[in-house]
Design an enzyme around this catalytic site. Structure first.
Site, PDB file in Angstrom:
ATOM      1  N   ALA A  83       0.871  -1.170   0.000  1.00  8.01           N
ATOM      2  CA  ALA A  83       0.000   0.000   0.000  1.00  8.01           C
ATOM      3  C   ALA A  83       0.909   1.221   0.000  1.00  8.01           C
ATOM      4  O   ALA A  83       2.054   1.158   0.464  1.00  8.01           O
ATOM      5  CB  ALA A  83      -0.880  -0.031   1.231  1.00  8.01           C
ATOM      6  N   GLY A 123       0.589  -4.953   0.910  1.00 15.90           N
ATOM      7  CA  GLY A 123      -0.574  -5.002   0.014  1.00 15.90           C
ATOM      8  C   GLY A 123      -0.289  -5.763  -1.276  1.00 15.90           C
ATOM      9  O   GLY A 123      -1.210  -6.325  -1.881  1.00 15.90           O
ATOM     10  N   GLU A 130      -0.628  -9.336  -0.380  1.00 16.89           N
ATOM     11  CA  GLU A 130      -2.059  -9.603  -0.156  1.00 16.89           C
ATOM     12  C   GLU A 130      -2.814  -9.689  -1.484  1.00 16.89           C
ATOM     13  O   GLU A 130      -3.711 -10.515  -1.649  1.00 16.89           O
ATOM     14  CB  GLU A 130      -2.642  -8.506   0.743  1.00 16.89           C
ATOM     15  CG  GLU A 130      -2.074  -8.579   2.157  1.00 16.89           C
ATOM     16  CD  GLU A 130      -2.391  -7.346   2.992  1.00 16.89           C
ATOM     17  OE1 GLU A 130      -2.021  -6.234   2.572  1.00 16.89           O
ATOM     18  OE2 GLU A 130      -3.004  -7.496   4.056  1.00 16.89           O
TER      19      GLU A 130
HETATM   20  N1  DAK Z   1       4.636   3.174  -0.765  1.00 14.02           N
HETATM   21  C1  DAK Z   1       5.038   4.338  -1.327  1.00 14.02           C
HETATM   22  N2  DAK Z   1       6.213   4.500  -1.956  1.00 14.02           N
HETATM   23  C2  DAK Z   1       7.027   3.432  -2.005  1.00 14.02           C
HETATM   24  C3  DAK Z   1       6.683   2.176  -1.434  1.00 14.02           C
HETATM   25  C4  DAK Z   1       5.400   2.063  -0.796  1.00 14.02           C
HETATM   26  N3  DAK Z   1       4.951   0.906  -0.283  1.00 14.02           N
HETATM   27  N4  DAK Z   1       7.689   1.316  -1.639  1.00 14.02           N
HETATM   28  C5  DAK Z   1       8.638   2.016  -2.321  1.00 14.02           C
HETATM   29  N5  DAK Z   1       8.235   3.275  -2.544  1.00 14.02           N
HETATM   30  C6  DAK Z   1       8.949   4.356  -3.226  1.00 14.02           C
HETATM   31  C7  DAK Z   1      10.148   4.825  -2.407  1.00 14.02           C
HETATM   32  O1  DAK Z   1       9.740   5.764  -1.447  1.00 14.02           O
HETATM   33  C8  DAK Z   1      11.014   5.436  -3.487  1.00 14.02           C
HETATM   34  O2  DAK Z   1      10.492   6.715  -3.820  1.00 14.02           O
HETATM   35  P1  DAK Z   1      11.479   7.991  -4.043  1.00 14.02           P
HETATM   36  O3  DAK Z   1      12.243   8.107  -2.786  1.00 14.02           O
HETATM   37  O4  DAK Z   1      12.304   7.589  -5.225  1.00 14.02           O
HETATM   38  O5  DAK Z   1      10.540   9.131  -4.296  1.00 14.02           O
HETATM   39  C9  DAK Z   1      10.772   4.528  -4.687  1.00 14.02           C
HETATM   40  O6  DAK Z   1       9.542   3.854  -4.427  1.00 14.02           O
HETATM   41  C10 DAK Z   1      11.871   3.479  -4.880  1.00 14.02           C
HETATM   42  O7  DAK Z   1      12.013   2.781  -3.645  1.00 14.02           O
HETATM   43  P2  DAK Z   1      13.444   2.564  -2.953  1.00 14.02           P
HETATM   44  O8  DAK Z   1      14.368   3.663  -3.320  1.00 14.02           O
HETATM   45  O9  DAK Z   1      13.188   2.334  -1.515  1.00 14.02           O
HETATM   46  O10 DAK Z   1      13.915   1.236  -3.696  1.00 14.02           O
HETATM   47  P3  DAK Z   1      14.907   0.137  -3.137  1.00 14.02           P
HETATM   48  O11 DAK Z   1      15.175  -0.768  -4.262  1.00 14.02           O
HETATM   49  O12 DAK Z   1      16.070   0.752  -2.421  1.00 14.02           O
HETATM   50  O13 DAK Z   1      14.061  -0.655  -2.033  1.00 14.02           O
HETATM   51  C11 DAK Z   1      12.073  -1.800  -1.199  1.00 14.02           C
HETATM   52  C12 DAK Z   1      12.950  -1.415  -2.434  1.00 14.02           C
HETATM   53  C13 DAK Z   1      10.835  -2.489  -1.722  1.00 14.02           C
HETATM   54  C14 DAK Z   1      12.864  -2.789  -0.328  1.00 14.02           C
HETATM   55  C15 DAK Z   1      11.763  -0.520  -0.391  1.00 14.02           C
HETATM   56  O14 DAK Z   1      11.250   0.442  -1.294  1.00 14.02           O
HETATM   57  C16 DAK Z   1      10.745  -0.766   0.670  1.00 14.02           C
HETATM   58  O15 DAK Z   1      11.060  -1.316   1.726  1.00 14.02           O
HETATM   59  N6  DAK Z   1       9.510  -0.314   0.402  1.00 14.02           N
HETATM   60  C17 DAK Z   1       8.426  -0.408   1.382  1.00 14.02           C
HETATM   61  C18 DAK Z   1       7.906  -1.805   1.400  1.00 14.02           C
HETATM   62  C19 DAK Z   1       6.824  -1.956   2.446  1.00 14.02           C
HETATM   63  O16 DAK Z   1       7.037  -1.738   3.628  1.00 14.02           O
HETATM   64  N7  DAK Z   1       5.669  -2.365   1.977  1.00 14.02           N
HETATM   65  C20 DAK Z   1       4.536  -2.585   2.790  1.00 14.02           C
HETATM   66  C21 DAK Z   1       3.756  -1.344   2.813  1.00 14.02           C
HETATM   67  S1  DAK Z   1       2.539  -1.422   4.089  1.00 14.02           S
HETATM   68  C22 DAK Z   1      -4.216  -0.991   6.023  1.00 14.02           C
HETATM   69  C23 DAK Z   1      -4.333  -1.085   4.668  1.00 14.02           C
HETATM   70  C24 DAK Z   1      -3.330  -1.661   3.968  1.00 14.02           C
HETATM   71  C25 DAK Z   1      -2.209  -2.111   4.599  1.00 14.02           C
HETATM   72  C26 DAK Z   1      -2.116  -2.022   5.982  1.00 14.02           C
HETATM   73  C27 DAK Z   1      -3.111  -1.483   6.689  1.00 14.02           C
HETATM   74  N8  DAK Z   1      -5.212  -0.366   6.753  1.00 14.02           N
HETATM   75  C28 DAK Z   1      -5.722   0.830   6.209  1.00 14.02           C
HETATM   76  C29 DAK Z   1      -5.511  -0.775   8.091  1.00 14.02           C
HETATM   77  C30 DAK Z   1      -1.096  -2.564   3.843  1.00 14.02           C
HETATM   78  C31 DAK Z   1       0.097  -2.078   4.220  1.00 14.02           C
HETATM   79  C32 DAK Z   1       1.251  -2.151   3.391  1.00 14.02           C
HETATM   80  O17 DAK Z   1       1.237  -2.647   2.286  1.00 14.02           O
END
Ligand code: DAK
Length: 260
Positions: free
Chosen positions: A65, A110, A113
């Site tokens: 997400a 997400g 999921e």
């Molecule tokens: N959201 C927004 N931007 C994201 C992103 C994300 N999930 N993942 C990556 N990006 C963006 C980064 O901010 C970066 O943007 P700029 O800085 O260039 O503007 C760009 O994509 C490239 O990412 P990185 O520079 O970080 O790329 P790397 O190759 O170094 O790293 C990575 C890749 C996938 C390991 C890293 O980007 C990362 O850790 N990303 C976050 C992954 C994450 O934590 N995903 C889970 C998100 S939480 C709910 C509803 C839904 C959910 C929960 C609750 N409710 C409303 C209750 C679901 C939650 C999730 O999915």
């Protein structure tokens, strides 16, 4: 339909939808969820399209997400966001066409999921798949805590969700989360071959099987057996049952409804 965050390609009977926000690693925001819903509703009504493939542009399938969008949400908006994703993913499960997640890169939160809501999952050798929400101080919000234990068992789901540590393709295959693994350049062509094989089958049978399997998890054993007997019997009212069985007896390939 004009698409902003998604790309659509049609290969005969297969619709390939690509998440197309590579600069944000295809993170899911409300706009993308709404666009996907609208597109799937159109595909569901299109008699020609018999299988759907979801994949991502660039190095991610879907990196979760959209954290930037979520960071600005209040509890009420967070609930609405979660409900939108949950409703969309349930809709995908209820669509008649089988959906294959073609996981080309990061499938996190997400994104994992979303893949779990698809019927089948192919992956490249390079992927990372996981539920890292715990590292953001939150919990899965698009039914990850509901689907994952049903798909891979409570023990493996606990490991993924409590540690937040992503799995490699091989690790995900070992626990049954991924069905097929391919080299990156062979992922989409091989996924399309699987999709084409499914598209050649009876769509009525495929849709019934999806429904039947979903119900089997909701119902108690004997109720599920009764439901199976009912759906089995309904197959015998369909032209595809006649065609499938006649084709076998006549030693030819079946030509199911809707196939030219
Ligand atoms: N959201 C927004 N931007 C994201 C992103 C994300 N999930 N993942 C990556 N990006 C963006 C980064 O901010 C970066 O943007 P700029 O800085 O260039 O503007 C760009 O994509 C490239 O990412 P990185 O520079 O970080 O790329 P790397 O190759 O170094 O790293 C990575 C890749 C996938 C390991 C890293 O980007 C990362 O850790 N990303 C976050 C992954 C994450 O934590 N995903 C889970 C998100 S939480 C709910 C509803 C839904 C959910 C929960 C609750 N409710 C409303 C209750 C679901 C939650 C999730 O999915």
């Amino acid at each position: 339909m004009k698409l902003k965050n998604l790309k659509l390609e049609i290969n005969q009977h297969v619709a390939v939808i690509t998440f197309n926000r590579p600069d944000q690693l295809n993170a899911l925001n409300l706009e993308t969820l709404a666009e996907l819903k609208q597109l799937l509703e159109k595909i569901e009504k299109d008699a020609v399209l018999r299988c759907i493939v979801l994949t991502g542009a660039g190095k991610a399938f879907v990196a979760g997400a959209d954290i930037k969008a979520m960071s600005e949400m209040n509890p009420k908006q967070a609930k609405a966001f979660a409900e939108t994703g949950q409703a969309l993913f349930s809709y995908m499960e209820q669509m008649p066409q089988p959906i294959i997640a073609c996981i080309n890169g990061f499938a996190l939160g997400g994104g994992c999921e979303l893949a779990c809501a698809c019927d089948l999952r192919t992956a490249s050798t390079k992927i990372k798949i996981g539920e890292p929400e715990v590292n953001l101080g939150i919990v899965p919000g698009f039914a990850g805590s509901v689907r994952l234990p049903r798909l891979i068992g409570l023990s493996q789901a606990k490991k993924m969700i409590l540690t937040g540590e992503p799995l490699s393709a091989l690790e995900a295959e070992e626990i049954g989360l991924i069905h097929w693994i391919y080299k990156p350049e062979e992922l989409l062509p091989n996924t399309l071959k699987i999709a084409e094989r499914l598209a050649a089958k009876s769509l009525t049978a495929l849709a019934t099987i999806k429904h039947q399997l979903r119900k089997s998890l909701e119902l108690e054993f004997t109720e599920a057996e009764k439901f199976e007997a009912e759906t089995f019997s309904k197959c015998f009212t369909t032209p595809d049952q006649k065609e499938g069985m006649n084709a076998f007896l006549e030693k030819r390939k079946p030509k199911f409804e809707g196939l030219d």
